[in-house]
Design an enzyme around this catalytic site. Structure first.
Site, mmCIF file in Angstrom:
data_model
loop_
_atom_site.group_PDB
_atom_site.id
_atom_site.type_symbol
_atom_site.label_atom_id
_atom_site.label_comp_id
_atom_site.label_asym_id
_atom_site.label_seq_id
_atom_site.Cartn_x
_atom_site.Cartn_y
_atom_site.Cartn_z
ATOM 1 N N HIS A 25 0.857 -1.195 0.000
ATOM 2 C CA HIS A 25 0.000 0.000 0.000
ATOM 3 C C HIS A 25 0.891 1.243 0.000
ATOM 4 C CE1 HIS A 25 -3.792 2.119 0.948
ATOM 5 N NE2 HIS A 25 -3.069 2.880 1.758
ATOM 6 N N ASP A 48 0.924 5.316 0.148
ATOM 7 C CA ASP A 48 0.152 6.494 0.514
ATOM 8 C C ASP A 48 0.747 7.751 -0.113
ATOM 9 O OD1 ASP A 48 -1.933 5.573 2.284
ATOM 10 O OD2 ASP A 48 -0.316 4.970 3.629
ATOM 11 N N MET A 80 0.486 11.684 -0.532
ATOM 12 C CA MET A 80 -0.117 12.849 0.138
ATOM 13 C C MET A 80 0.478 14.126 -0.446
ATOM 14 S SD MET A 80 -0.041 11.568 4.065
ATOM 15 C CE MET A 80 -0.444 9.875 4.517
ATOM 16 N N HIS A 102 -2.803 4.793 -3.011
ATOM 17 C CA HIS A 102 -3.879 5.546 -2.364
ATOM 18 C C HIS A 102 -3.567 7.037 -2.504
ATOM 19 C CE1 HIS A 102 -5.881 6.476 1.841
ATOM 20 N NE2 HIS A 102 -6.522 7.035 0.837
ATOM 21 N N MET A 117 -4.141 10.589 -1.749
ATOM 22 C CA MET A 117 -4.768 11.580 -0.866
ATOM 23 C C MET A 117 -4.343 12.945 -1.378
ATOM 24 S SD MET A 117 -4.062 9.517 2.624
ATOM 25 C CE MET A 117 -2.843 8.511 1.785
ATOM 26 N N MET A 149 -11.821 4.729 5.019
ATOM 27 C CA MET A 149 -10.797 5.223 5.951
ATOM 28 C C MET A 149 -11.292 5.058 7.385
ATOM 29 S SD MET A 149 -8.130 6.080 4.307
ATOM 30 C CE MET A 149 -7.230 6.616 5.767
ATOM 31 N N ASP A 192 -8.399 1.172 6.074
ATOM 32 C CA ASP A 192 -7.058 1.747 6.233
ATOM 33 C C ASP A 192 -7.027 2.672 7.444
ATOM 34 O OD1 ASP A 192 -4.577 2.908 5.790
ATOM 35 O OD2 ASP A 192 -5.115 3.870 3.896
ATOM 36 N N GLY A 214 -5.220 2.493 11.720
ATOM 37 C CA GLY A 214 -5.435 2.001 13.086
ATOM 38 C C GLY A 214 -5.723 0.512 13.190
ATOM 39 N N SER A 244 1.927 1.059 10.948
ATOM 40 C CA SER A 244 2.745 0.944 12.153
ATOM 41 C C SER A 244 2.637 -0.423 12.831
ATOM 42 C CB SER A 244 2.401 2.062 13.135
ATOM 43 O OG SER A 244 1.013 2.235 13.206
HETATM 44 C C1 DX5 Z 1 -3.257 7.255 6.657
HETATM 45 C C2 DX5 Z 1 -2.777 6.323 5.564
HETATM 46 C C3 DX5 Z 1 -2.583 4.934 6.033
HETATM 47 C C4 DX5 Z 1 -1.539 4.764 7.094
HETATM 48 C C5 DX5 Z 1 -2.047 3.750 8.050
HETATM 49 O O1 DX5 Z 1 -3.447 8.509 6.120
HETATM 50 O O2 DX5 Z 1 -3.682 6.297 4.489
HETATM 51 O O3 DX5 Z 1 -2.339 4.033 4.966
HETATM 52 O O4 DX5 Z 1 -0.304 4.340 6.606
HETATM 53 O O5 DX5 Z 1 -1.175 3.678 9.114
HETATM 54 P P1 DX5 Z 1 -1.502 2.902 10.441
HETATM 55 O O6 DX5 Z 1 -1.738 1.472 10.070
HETATM 56 O O7 DX5 Z 1 -0.267 3.096 11.259
HETATM 57 O O8 DX5 Z 1 -2.711 3.531 11.048
HETATM 58 ZN ZN ZN Z 2 -3.580 4.623 2.851
#
Ligand code: DX5
Ligand code: ZN
Length: 226
Positions: A34, A36, A38, A68, A70, A139, A177, A179, A200
């Site tokens: 995955h 991310d 941003m 993904h 964002m 999300m 995605d 937590g 994490s």
């Molecule tokens: C958050 C991201 C996630 C993030 C998740 O904005 O889209 O993909 O990496 O991270 P954890 O699993 O640590 O919440």
């Molecule tokens: Zn993500």
């Protein structure tokens, strides 16, 4: 009921100066990677661009790259991410006035089209788009950072999305995605999620491959039992 599920470690939590080693530390236990992306506008953080996806594709030709976005105005960068080797490209419903057009373009260029919603956005917004997507990303934190707490109420969205998928005979995957980790992965999958993104909870442990194996066992046992 026995159900298939996929685990997608998020590279946001990997060691960015040692990305190749971080991916190798998964020892192939991942189903997808995955990524991310941003832009510092849609979310208050900046991460990876098409060059990063292209480097991943070159080094890991067989991986499924789940990108993904964002970002605002995703249509401007779609072609670049697809040319770089992204498999799934997911855009946010909140950013695009012409979502149907953007999703169609992802598919026309050979990609799998994904649509995502923030915790504060209703799944109703997605309903007219469901025939046109390969993936719906729910999300479970407000996007921008890893390591945040899971927002339980989003599970109701998964219930609705599974129901609509059956009723409409659609085939999109439901991804979640934010937590997710050992403590709640089984619950997330049991609720109907097909793809579990984890940052994490995987890369923050000393042995990411072992963590993934443990999570896979936990989820498998729960879904086999259900
Ligand atoms: C958050 C991201 C996630 C993030 C998740 O904005 O889209 O993909 O990496 O991270 P954890 O699993 O640590 O919440
Ligand atoms: Zn993500």
């Amino acid at each position: 009921m026995k159900r298939d599920f996929l685990l997608a470690p998020s590279l946001l939590a990997a060691d960015i100066l040692n990305m190749e080693r971080s991916v190798a530390s998964l020892e192939g236990e991942q189903d997808w990677l995955h990524v991310d992306v941003m832009d510092g506008c849609f979310v208050p953080n900046i991460t990876f661009g098409p060059g990063f996806v292209s480097a991943l594709r070159k080094t890991f030709p067989r991986e499924t790259l789940d990108v993904h976005l964002m970002i605002e105005r995703p249509e401007r960068l779609l072609d670049d991410f697809l040319a770089a080797g992204a498999d799934y490209v997911t855009i946010h419903a909140e950013v695009d006035h012409h979502i149907h057009r953007t999703l169609s373009r992802i598919r026309e260029r050979g990609g799998k089209a994904g649509i995502s919603i923030n915790p504060g956005t209703s799944e109703e917004l997605l309903r007219p788009l469901l025939p046109f997507v390969d993936l719906v990303l729910v999300m479970s934190v407000n996007p921008g950072f890893g390591g945040q707490s899971f927002i339980e109420s989003v599970m109701e969205k998964v219930t609705m999305l599974s129901r609509w998928r059956t009723a409409g005979q659609y085939s999109y995957l439901i991804e979640m995605d934010g937590g997710i980790g050992k403590q709640n992965a089984a619950m997330v999958a049991l609720g109907g999620t097909d793809v579990l993104v984890m940052g994490s909870a995987v890369f923050g442990t000393p042995e990411p491959a072992r963590t993934l194996r443990e999570i896979r066992t936990l989820v498998k046992e729960a879904t086999d039992r259900a």
